[in-house]
Design a protein around this motif. Structure first.
Motif, short mmCIF file in Angstrom:
data_model
loop_
_atom_site.label_atom_id
_atom_site.label_comp_id
_atom_site.label_asym_id
_atom_site.label_seq_id
_atom_site.Cartn_x
_atom_site.Cartn_y
_atom_site.Cartn_z
N UNK A 192 67.16 1.46 79.08
CA UNK A 192 68.59 1.72 79.28
C UNK A 192 68.79 3.21 79.54
N UNK A 193 69.99 3.55 80.00
CA UNK A 193 70.34 4.95 80.26
C UNK A 193 71.48 5.37 79.36
N UNK A 194 71.48 6.65 78.96
CA UNK A 194 72.56 7.20 78.16
C UNK A 194 72.26 7.20 76.67
N UNK A 195 73.27 7.53 75.89
CA UNK A 195 73.11 7.59 74.44
C UNK A 195 72.77 6.22 73.89
N UNK A 196 71.91 6.15 72.86
CA UNK A 196 71.45 4.84 72.38
C UNK A 196 72.43 4.07 71.53
N UNK B 196 76.55 12.74 80.20
CA UNK B 196 77.15 13.51 81.28
C UNK B 196 76.17 14.58 81.78
N UNK B 197 75.76 15.47 80.89
CA UNK B 197 74.93 16.61 81.31
C UNK B 197 73.59 16.14 81.86
N UNK B 198 72.97 15.17 81.20
CA UNK B 198 71.66 14.71 81.65
C UNK B 198 71.68 13.48 82.52
N UNK B 199 72.87 12.99 82.89
CA UNK B 199 72.96 11.75 83.67
C UNK B 199 72.23 11.88 85.00
N UNK B 200 71.28 11.00 85.23
CA UNK B 200 70.53 11.01 86.47
C UNK B 200 69.32 11.91 86.47
N UNK B 201 69.25 12.83 85.51
CA UNK B 201 68.15 13.80 85.48
C UNK B 201 67.18 13.57 84.34
N UNK C 146 68.13 10.89 81.45
CA UNK C 146 68.96 10.10 80.55
C UNK C 146 68.40 8.75 80.16
N UNK C 147 67.23 8.37 80.66
CA UNK C 147 66.71 7.01 80.45
C UNK C 147 65.80 6.94 79.24
N UNK C 148 65.92 5.83 78.50
CA UNK C 148 65.01 5.47 77.41
C UNK C 148 64.18 4.28 77.86
N UNK C 149 62.89 4.27 77.52
CA UNK C 149 62.06 3.14 77.94
C UNK C 149 60.83 3.02 77.04
#
Length: 308
Positions: free
Chosen positions: A166-170, A194-199, A201-204
């Motif tokens: 997923x992306x963003x805060x957990x 916001x700040x890290x979105x796209x750069x 931000x993903x957890x896996x």
């Protein structure tokens, strides 16, 4: 017998259909989810390429078509240049007014980006730029009319059976690793919404990232043309042995005489690495929740993988 270096986190090495190493330490497990930091850029690139494949946008679109309010120095910047890090935009060090840990309004973040002149004219060089990939995430939102994280979930992760990613805060999601500094102390997270979105931000998990590599290669997400664009050298990086150039979200080059594509990532408390050697069908993923894990460790894991 220890076949790969022991790290705080998880390591998965696969050759063909055979798992050569699947190791987790320091309270982690193969199903533990880690911030994958700049490996997230692969999914940003995939989302943009999917939209290009569907005819929603074009890679030679100027950024101003999708993100309003940029300064005149941005007018020539294309989506291709953002993807390949040839836009002239700086990396985080060039934006000292941005605190990576603190949430910001998207408009304030864009204004901060606007305030820093490009390092060179669009297409005039190569400079790694996380802000460039944040802008690409904004492009995805504008082109789809949907939240970026939702686009990734529905259009990238779900088709590849990446159920843990997923992306963003957990929020309250389970099996999420806490980040630690090099001395083992807990550290706060970067802002991922916001700040890290796209750069970054993903957890896996290690397993999901192997599924990502395999799905990409098999054409389960991108057609042959757009997959080739992701894995083709668009700019020379000078990043050192094995990293001759940059595609979209991947470094490309060769190691031990074999072509490969790979990328590393670093967020506060986390380190990540993924690589694929298509000729021998080796896939290597290292996810760590310790800043003590460094490029030397990643190289040691790759060396071990080449011996297996």
């Amino acid at each position: 017998m220890q076949i790969v270096p022991e790290i705080p986190g998880a390591v998965l090495i696969v050759k063909g259909d055979t798992v050569l190493a699947d190791v987790a330490t320091a309270g982690c497990a193969p199903h533990t989810r880690f911030q994958i930091a700049s490996l997230s850029k692969q999914f940003t690139a995939a989302a943009v390429l999917l939209l290009a494949q569907r005819g929603v946008l074009a890679l030679d679109d100027r950024i101003g078509r999708w993100v309003e309010g940029g300064p005149p120095s941005w007018r020539a910047i294309t989506l291709h240049q953002l993807l390949a890090h040839t836009s002239g935009l700086g990396h985080w060090d060039e934006y000292p007014m941005i605190d990576l840990f603190q949430p910001m309004e998207p408009s304030a973040l864009l204004e901060a980006f606007h305030a820093v002149p490009p390092l060179f004219a669009a297409g005039g060089g190569w400079h790694y730029s996380s802000p460039g990939y944040v802008l690409l995430a904004h492009v995805v939102e504008q082109a789809t009319g949907r939240p970026y994280r939702g686009v990734l979930a529905a259009d990238v992760f779900a088709p590849l059976d990446m159920a843990a990613t997923f992306a963003g805060s957990p929020g309250q999601r389970p099996d999420v690793a806490p980040g630690h500094d090099g001395a083992g102390r807990p550290v706060p997270s970067f802002d991922l919404d916001v700040v890290g979105m796209g750069a970054g931000d993903v957890w896996s998990t290690t397993g999901d990232l192997v599924r990502w590599i395999d799905g990409l290669r098999a054409g389960r997400l991108l057609d042959e043309r757009h997959r080739a664009l992701m894995l083709t050298e668009h700019a020379t990086t000078g990043a050192g042995p094995g990293s001759r150039g940059y595609g979209y979200g991947w470094f490309v080059g060769s190691v031990a005489g074999e072509p490969w594509f790979h990328h590393d990532g670093a967020n506060a408390g986390f380190r990540a690495y993924a690589a694929c050697l298509p000729t021998s069908d080796r896939r290597v993923v290292v996810l760590s929740n310790s800043e003590a894990t460094n490029m030397a460790v990643f190289n040691d894991v790759v060396t071990a993988a080449l011996r297996l």
